[in-house]
Design a protein around this motif. Structure first.
Motif: not given
Length: 464
Positions: A134-144, A146-152, A159-163
């Motif tokens: 089966s397929v698991t779709d992973v999406k990663i947001f990255n930036a400098l 700003k908060s504990r939400e990045i990388p998300r 949503r897992l927030n930062s792992p």
């Protein structure tokens, strides 16, 4: 004869009957092979015969406990442009099988493929089953930072927030995911391996500003990450005045023998070397080690937020296999099964069922038990109390479960042992007569000779 999935012994003789018993004399092509696709022919002969019963005795000597495949077709010159029209079957030859007893077995991969599979992948030429994927779709947001939400991270939209915890202020962090179970991450145990900080973490954190951090990352990717594992790699920066890319990345080839650029490009990265031009900007890269890249993203400036989507495959944790129908039976004896040791361990849970369909067409569970494979890979189930009148045909089902490793064992063989009836075919060489014409209302009388083509004695034949 031999019928499909039969187990026979003694001298080999192949018998077929034509659809039209009054067909004129013609050539038939017979092939015998040791594989389902008939790539390895043991015999190929043309037999000339009129309609009715066709017989052929091969010249090769069969090997004990070996499965053979055979097929027959009228010569293509007789099929009106349809080419060869094959009728095929398979059987297993056993040296100790009595001549007057016909068993039933699915023991070769070219036979077990005929069963019904659910969430299981198998083929007729390569031994070994696997769970479907089966397929698991992973999406990663990255930036400098700003908060504990990045990388998300997002897993299938969740949503897992930062792992990870922020263990380094600048560098590259790597998550390694098992190729069969996306819930299994190869986490950092926190012992300082590969020059990471000695803190337990779900990610591996490399301070790429230092030679030790870069050398550790290169060694980690080369030695620790298993072939086929999924690698999710992303940059981390606590501020715009902290650089994780330095000029030393390029000269590592002289001191370490290779560079981060070289390592990632070997896995299919196309944009990573752009970091040497734009500097420390957000970066993302995912790949399956040794099998190619998945996705990559490189920011144009430090203020950008980049997004990378990666689809990773994982195995199903459960599946099912159902045999073909065994029978018809005059009486039932037992079921024997055996599992290969491949992919078989304490994480496997297996249930075996014996099923039948009654005279009303309803599927009935006759027997069910846990397959105690850690005690013995082979088992036998007594079915002597099953009525062959009520259940002339039976089949077996195996349910497989492995939530941890998500690997499925392969069935070596499955036997149904039972007393089977004989089989007959019309043979015009014995007798055949019918009138040239019939008047309206006149009774049609046909005289046909039947031949027992099996090795089991018959004292009568019921015609309905």
């Amino acid at each position: 004869f031999p019928p499909r999935y039969a187990v026979i012994g003694g001298e080999l003789e192949f018998i077929a009957s034509t659809t039209n018993v009054l067909a004129p004399e013609r050539d038939y092509l017979i092939q015998i092979s040791s594989d389902r696709k008939f790539n390895t022919l043991l015999a190929e002969e043309r037999v000339n015969s009129p309609g009715g019963v066709i017989r052929y005795r091969p010249t090769f000597a069969p090997t004990d406990s070996t499965t053979y495949y055979w097929r027959i077709s009228p010569d293509s010159i007789s099929t009106e442009g349809a080419g060869l029209i094959w009728s095929e079957s398979s059987f297993t030859w056993a040296a100790d099988q009595p001549d007057d007893r016909i068993g039933w077995a699915m023991q070769d991969m070219g036979q077990t493929i005929d069963g019904a599979f659910e969430n299981v992948l198998a083929d007729s030429t390569t031994f070994g089953w696997n769970f479907s994927q089966s397929v698991t779709d992973v999406k990663i947001f990255n930036a400098l930072y700003k908060s504990r939400e990045i990388p998300r991270f997002e897993y299938n939209g969740q949503r897992l927030n930062s792992p990870h915890a922020w263990r380094i202020t600048a560098g590259i962090q790597i998550i390694v995911v098992d190729s069969t179970n996306s819930k299994r991450w190869y986490s950092n145990p926190g012992a300082g391996e590969y020059n990471t900080r000695p803190i337990r973490n779900s990610s591996w954190d490399f301070d790429t500003r230092t030679a030790a951090g870069r050398a550790g990352m290169i060694q980690f990717l080369d030695e620790f990450v298993p072939d086929g594992a999924y690698v999710l790699l992303y940059s981390v920066q606590r501020g715009n005045n902290i650089e994780y890319v330095t000029d030393d990345w390029l000269i590592d080839s002289m001191t370490i023998g290779t560079t981060i650029y070289d390592m990632l490009e070997a896995e299919g990265a196309l944009q990573v070397r752009g970091l040497s031009e734009v500097g420390s900007v957000p970066y993302l890269f995912s790949f399956q080690k040794g099998m190619g890249p998945i996705s990559e993203a490189l920011a144009e400036s430090q203020t950008d937020t980049i997004v990378m989507q990666a689809s990773i495959l994982e195995n199903w944790p459960q599946g099912k296999w159902r045999t073909a129908d065994a029978g018809p039976a005059l009486s039932w004896d037992n079921v024997e099964a055996s599992l290969s040791a491949i992919h078989l361990n304490e994480n496997d849970s297996i249930i075996i069922k014996v099923m039948g369909r009654n005279t009303d067409g309803v599927d009935i569970l006759i027997h069910e038990q846990e397959y105690l494979h850690l005690q013995n890979r082979k088992l036998s189930i007594d079915i002597t109390d099953v009525s062959s009148t009520e259940f002339p045909f039976l089949w077996a089902e195996l349910d497989f479960f492995d939530e941890e490793d998500r690997n499925i064992p392969t069935v070596d063989f499955l036997y149904f042992n039972f007393a089977s009836p004989g089989d007959a075919a019309i043979n015009p060489a014995i007798s055949i007569s019918l009138p040239d014409s019939v008047d309206q209302g006149q009774e049609l009388v046909i005289n046909a000779g039947y031949e027992n083509i099996s090795r089991i004695g018959m004292d009568s034949l019921l015609v309905e």
